[in-house]
Motif scaffolding. Structure first.
Motif, short mmCIF file in Angstrom:
data_model
loop_
_atom_site.label_atom_id
_atom_site.label_comp_id
_atom_site.label_asym_id
_atom_site.label_seq_id
_atom_site.Cartn_x
_atom_site.Cartn_y
_atom_site.Cartn_z
N ALA A 15 0.85 -1.19 0.00
CA ALA A 15 0.00 0.00 0.00
C ALA A 15 0.89 1.23 0.00
O ALA A 15 1.93 1.25 0.66
CB ALA A 15 -0.90 0.01 1.23
N GLU A 29 -3.31 3.95 -1.66
CA GLU A 29 -3.66 3.44 -2.98
C GLU A 29 -2.77 2.28 -3.37
O GLU A 29 -1.74 2.02 -2.74
CB GLU A 29 -3.55 4.54 -4.03
N TRP A 109 -8.02 3.42 2.20
CA TRP A 109 -7.86 3.26 0.76
C TRP A 109 -8.68 4.29 0.00
O TRP A 109 -9.78 4.65 0.40
CB TRP A 109 -8.32 1.87 0.32
N ASP A 113 -9.93 2.19 -5.34
CA ASP A 113 -9.04 1.04 -5.13
C ASP A 113 -9.70 -0.06 -4.29
O ASP A 113 -9.26 -1.21 -4.33
CB ASP A 113 -7.75 1.48 -4.46
N ARG A 114 -10.71 0.29 -3.53
CA ARG A 114 -11.31 -0.66 -2.58
C ARG A 114 -11.79 -1.98 -3.20
O ARG A 114 -11.52 -3.04 -2.66
CB ARG A 114 -12.43 0.00 -1.79
#
Length: 144
Positions: A15, A29, A109, A113-114
């Motif tokens: 991350a 992200e 996040w 992107d989740r």
């Protein structure tokens, strides 16, 4: 198109915390960036992660789906294996973290992107579940 990299190493996901632009600063992200004209998504991912993190990756496969971004761009996410280097926040990021599947929700996040992160976590958990079964089968086979 923007490519995001779900960089994997030893069952962990990388991350990256944004430092710019101000509207995204502090959120996390999957690192990556815009694909250049004439460039394949895979080549764009390799180039972007080299520029942003100083690493070499091997693209593995695309996560199904695409997610809208600003200015008409869409995000496509690829899983990638860390091939060489130690990730460092060189551009647009101020912190990196390796997250195990059980810790993936500890960062904030970016919304787009989740869904991809959730799919990557699902795959990592499934892989972790299969590995002990495979070791058990190999051990039992060696004992017979």
């Amino acid at each position: 198109m923007v490519v995001g990299g779900a960089v994997l190493d030893q069952g962990r996901l990388l991350a990256a915390r944004r430092s710019a632009p101000p509207a995204l600063a502090g959120r996390w992200e999957l690192p990556g960036g815009k694909v250049e004209p004439g460039e394949t998504p895979e080549a764009g991912l390799v180039r972007e992660l080299r520029e942003e993190l100083g690493v070499e990756v091997e693209p593995l496969g695309r996560i199904p789906g695409e997610w809208p971004l600003t200015q008409g761009y869409v995000l496509h996410v690829w899983t990638a294996r860390l091939a060489a280097g130690e990730p460092r926040p060189l551009q647009d990021h101020d912190e990196l973290r390796w997250l195990t599947p059980d810790r993936a929700d500890e960062v904030d996040w970016l919304d787009q992107d989740r869904p991809a992160v959730a799919e990557v976590v699902r795959r990592l958990l499934a892989q972790a579940h299969k590995e002990p079964e495979a070791r058990t089968r190999r051990t039992r086979g060696a004992q017979t």
